[in-house]
Design a protein around this motif. Sequence first.
Motif, PDB file in Angstrom:
ATOM      1  N   VAL A 270       0.850  -1.185   0.000  1.00 40.38           N
ATOM      2  CA  VAL A 270       0.000   0.000   0.000  1.00 40.38           C
ATOM      3  C   VAL A 270       0.887   1.237   0.000  1.00 40.38           C
ATOM      4  O   VAL A 270       1.838   1.325   0.770  1.00 40.38           O
ATOM      5  N   PHE A 271       0.563   2.184  -0.875  1.00 39.75           N
ATOM      6  CA  PHE A 271       1.212   3.489  -0.884  1.00 39.75           C
ATOM      7  C   PHE A 271       0.254   4.452  -0.207  1.00 39.75           C
ATOM      8  O   PHE A 271      -0.898   4.568  -0.619  1.00 39.75           O
ATOM      9  N   GLU A 272       0.722   5.135   0.825  1.00 41.68           N
ATOM     10  CA  GLU A 272      -0.155   6.021   1.595  1.00 41.68           C
ATOM     11  C   GLU A 272       0.576   7.275   2.019  1.00 41.68           C
ATOM     12  O   GLU A 272       1.783   7.253   2.224  1.00 41.68           O
ATOM     13  N   ASP A 273      -0.207   8.350   2.168  1.00 39.14           N
ATOM     14  CA  ASP A 273       0.369   9.598   2.656  1.00 39.14           C
ATOM     15  C   ASP A 273      -0.352  10.145   3.879  1.00 39.14           C
ATOM     16  O   ASP A 273       0.075  11.116   4.462  1.00 39.14           O
ATOM     17  N   SER A 274      -1.437   9.518   4.280  1.00 36.33           N
ATOM     18  CA  SER A 274      -2.191  10.015   5.426  1.00 36.33           C
ATOM     19  C   SER A 274      -2.009   9.108   6.633  1.00 36.33           C
ATOM     20  O   SER A 274      -1.902   7.883   6.491  1.00 36.33           O
ATOM     21  N   PRO A 275      -1.989   9.674   7.832  1.00 35.95           N
ATOM     22  CA  PRO A 275      -1.864   8.849   9.035  1.00 35.95           C
ATOM     23  C   PRO A 275      -2.973   7.797   9.154  1.00 35.95           C
ATOM     24  O   PRO A 275      -2.704   6.654   9.503  1.00 35.95           O
ATOM     25  N   HIS A 276      -4.219   8.165   8.838  1.00 26.40           N
ATOM     26  CA  HIS A 276      -5.314   7.182   8.906  1.00 26.40           C
ATOM     27  C   HIS A 276      -5.108   6.049   7.910  1.00 26.40           C
ATOM     28  O   HIS A 276      -5.364   4.886   8.210  1.00 26.40           O
ATOM     29  N   GLY A 277      -4.649   6.382   6.721  1.00 25.20           N
ATOM     30  CA  GLY A 277      -4.399   5.362   5.707  1.00 25.20           C
ATOM     31  C   GLY A 277      -3.239   4.461   6.078  1.00 25.20           C
ATOM     32  O   GLY A 277      -3.279   3.249   5.859  1.00 25.20           O
ATOM     33  N   LEU A 278      -2.183   5.035   6.643  1.00 31.26           N
ATOM     34  CA  LEU A 278      -1.036   4.235   7.067  1.00 31.26           C
ATOM     35  C   LEU A 278      -1.429   3.263   8.165  1.00 31.26           C
ATOM     36  O   LEU A 278      -1.049   2.085   8.139  1.00 31.26           O
ATOM     37  N   LEU A 279      -2.214   3.724   9.129  1.00 36.85           N
ATOM     38  CA  LEU A 279      -2.684   2.854  10.200  1.00 36.85           C
ATOM     39  C   LEU A 279      -3.577   1.747   9.635  1.00 36.85           C
ATOM     40  O   LEU A 279      -3.450   0.582  10.012  1.00 36.85           O
ATOM     41  N   ALA A 280      -4.468   2.102   8.722  1.00 40.24           N
ATOM     42  CA  ALA A 280      -5.358   1.110   8.113  1.00 40.24           C
ATOM     43  C   ALA A 280      -4.565   0.037   7.369  1.00 40.24           C
ATOM     44  O   ALA A 280      -4.878  -1.156   7.459  1.00 40.24           O
ATOM     45  N   ALA A 281      -3.533   0.449   6.646  1.00 40.30           N
ATOM     46  CA  ALA A 281      -2.709  -0.516   5.902  1.00 40.30           C
ATOM     47  C   ALA A 281      -1.999  -1.469   6.868  1.00 40.30           C
ATOM     48  O   ALA A 281      -1.930  -2.675   6.618  1.00 40.30           O
TER      49      ALA A 281
END
Length: 159
Positions: free
Chosen positions: A89-100
């Motif tokens: 997963v490529f992510e830039d948001s804290p919520h997205g990083l936690l979800a990944a």
Amino acid sequence: DFRELIRGHVRPRPGFRRLLRLAERRNIKVALATSGPKENALFLLRELGVLRSFDAVLWGTAEVRSKPNPDPFLTAAQRLNVLPSQCIVFEDSPHGLLAARRAGTGVIGIAERPEDLNAVRKWTPYCFRDFRPVVDLLEGRSPNGYYPCHAPFIGDFGG
């Protein structure tokens, strides 16, 4: 409205198109999992001319809990017919990083600004400003313009 304001001004992050071409050449499946509305997701993909590059597109719905819940990434992996552990997963948001992380996927953080680096590093040691160094690494070249990380790069991109 949001879409009218940005129409004609949407630009991908550097290396994004190269990453999609690489995925296509290597038969790597690609999905988009966004918490945003369907209309915005489809608009942005069409503006960039990359809608057909995605094997699955998920957007915010009442049926799928949004990030930081892992549901968007778990559903994307299911639609690609792969295990979450086989995905990056490529992510830039804290919520997205936690979800990944909660989904059990590999995570690469994209931090365009140096001041965002510490927030991204909280979730992954794999941190880049954009997609160019990722493509360079996958193609066997030394990456330029990356933030130094304290762990080796994940070589298996998933798919």
